[in-house]
Motif scaffolding. Structure first.
Motif, PDB file in Angstrom:
ATOM      1  N   SER A   1      -4.273  -1.707  -3.826  1.00 13.87           N
ATOM      2  CA  SER A   1      -3.846  -2.566  -4.930  1.00 13.87           C
ATOM      3  C   SER A   1      -4.821  -3.728  -5.102  1.00 13.87           C
ATOM      4  N   ARG A   2      -5.640  -3.674  -6.151  1.00 10.24           N
ATOM      5  CA  ARG A   2      -6.545  -4.782  -6.452  1.00 10.24           C
ATOM      6  C   ARG A   2      -5.749  -6.035  -6.793  1.00 10.24           C
ATOM      7  N   ASP A   3      -4.621  -5.869  -7.474  1.00 11.09           N
ATOM      8  CA  ASP A   3      -3.818  -7.027  -7.877  1.00 11.09           C
ATOM      9  C   ASP A   3      -3.317  -7.804  -6.659  1.00 11.09           C
TER      10      ASP A   3
ATOM     11  N   GLN B   1     -13.630   5.554  -6.776  1.00 12.95           N
ATOM     12  CA  GLN B   1     -12.268   5.722  -7.278  1.00 12.95           C
ATOM     13  C   GLN B   1     -11.748   7.110  -6.918  1.00 12.95           C
TER      14      GLN B   1
ATOM     15  N   LEU C   1     -12.665  -7.176  -1.948  1.00 12.16           N
ATOM     16  CA  LEU C   1     -12.841  -6.935  -3.380  1.00 12.16           C
ATOM     17  C   LEU C   1     -14.319  -6.787  -3.745  1.00 12.16           C
TER      18      LEU C   1
ATOM     19  N   ALA D   1     -15.428  -3.434  -2.578  1.00 15.63           N
ATOM     20  CA  ALA D   1     -14.894  -2.395  -3.462  1.00 15.63           C
ATOM     21  C   ALA D   1     -15.695  -2.322  -4.761  1.00 15.63           C
ATOM     22  N   ARG D   2     -16.130  -3.473  -5.276  1.00 14.78           N
ATOM     23  CA  ARG D   2     -16.927  -3.491  -6.509  1.00 14.78           C
ATOM     24  C   ARG D   2     -18.299  -2.860  -6.282  1.00 14.78           C
TER      25      ARG D   2
ATOM     26  N   LEU E   1      -4.718  -7.848  -3.689  1.00 17.86           N
ATOM     27  CA  LEU E   1      -5.866  -8.516  -3.089  1.00 17.86           C
ATOM     28  C   LEU E   1      -6.286  -9.731  -3.890  1.00 17.86           C
ATOM     29  N   LEU E   2      -6.255  -9.625  -5.207  1.00 18.92           N
ATOM     30  CA  LEU E   2      -6.582 -10.779  -6.040  1.00 18.92           C
ATOM     31  C   LEU E   2      -5.610 -11.926  -5.793  1.00 18.92           C
TER      32      LEU E   2
ATOM     33  N   VAL F   1      -8.763   0.498  -0.753  1.00 19.81           N
ATOM     34  CA  VAL F   1      -8.001  -0.475  -1.541  1.00 19.81           C
ATOM     35  C   VAL F   1      -6.879   0.259  -2.267  1.00 19.81           C
TER      36      VAL F   1
END
Length: 234
Positions: A224-226, A173, A164, A167-168, A228-229, A222
């Motif tokens: 799905s960020r959700d 995107q 994450l 990715a940030r 991974l979170l 990535v």
């Protein structure tokens, strides 16, 4: 700056850096006026552990890999300095040698300030002392967070958190996907996490099965960020 100036995209990375963007207009202008640009090919060594510090730098493009050497003589990657981030000030403050090796990771552009100009900036702008103090406090907090994660969180959670963060910092995107622009082998990820490449590979395969990421030869995507979170909070 000298004649070899930053491109608009590189200048944007500097101007929008989380730390630099909060400085006063006058201080930012003075730093830029005293700075010069270095363009480096992949794997160029910037500094050796133990050598005196001669400049303060910011990444405008690419990344800087900070590493150490294990007792067995193996290079171990500790962190990657991302675009918009300034580094190298600690050794200029305390006068002690560099603590780690630093290499360009990919084609890299640096904005650099020589030691004499760094000291002149400190004399001319008391604001810079406070700003660098806040910057180093943030570094300490991040270091304590990393130590806490290493000792209290499972590898899957630490890996998800690291992906994450990448990715940030380096994410591009592409529709619903985020392609991480920084090229990292699984061995590089393993070194960042203090784990073996085999264990990191197992966890990445599990993330793939869950639909959280897609693993490409030298890239992570990535999906799905959700997810991974959720993995990072387990």
């Amino acid at each position: 700056m000298n004649a070899l100036s930053l491109t608009p995209a590189e200048r944007q990375q500097i101007d929008q850096g989380a730390w630099f963007s909060k400085l006063s207009e006058g201080l930012r202008a003075d730093i830029l006026q005293r700075a010069y640009v270095r363009r480096l090919p992949d794997e160029t060594m910037l500094s050796h552990r133990g050598e005196p510090a001669e400049e303060w730098s910011a990444v405008a493009k690419g990344a800087v890999r900070v590493s150490s050497v294990s007792l067995a003589g193996k290079q171990i990657s500790l962190t990657y300095v991302e675009p918009g981030t300034w580094f190298g000030d600690i050794a200029l403050f305390d006068g002690l040698p560099r603590t780690h090796d630093a290499y360009a990771h990919g084609e890299t552009t640096l904005l650099c300030v020589r030691k004499a100009d760094f000291r002149a900036l400190l004399q001319a702008h008391s604001e810079l002392y406070d700003a660098l103090l806040r910057l180093n406090c943030r570094r300490l907090r991040l270091m304590f967070d990393m130590i806490e994660d290493l000792n209290t969180r499972p590898l899957a959670a630490r890996l998800a958190k690291q992906v994450l963060l990448l990715a940030r910092s380096y994410g591009v995107q592409e529709g619903d996907e985020i392609r991480i622009g920084l090229q990292l082998a699984q061995e590089d990820l393993a070194q960042l996490l203090g784990a073996s490449r085999q264990r990191v590979n197992q966890e990445l395969k599990a993330f793939e099965r869950e639909g959280a990421v897609r693993v490409e030869p030298t890239r992570l995507v990535v999906l799905s960020r959700d997810k991974l979170l959720a993995a990072a909070s387990r």
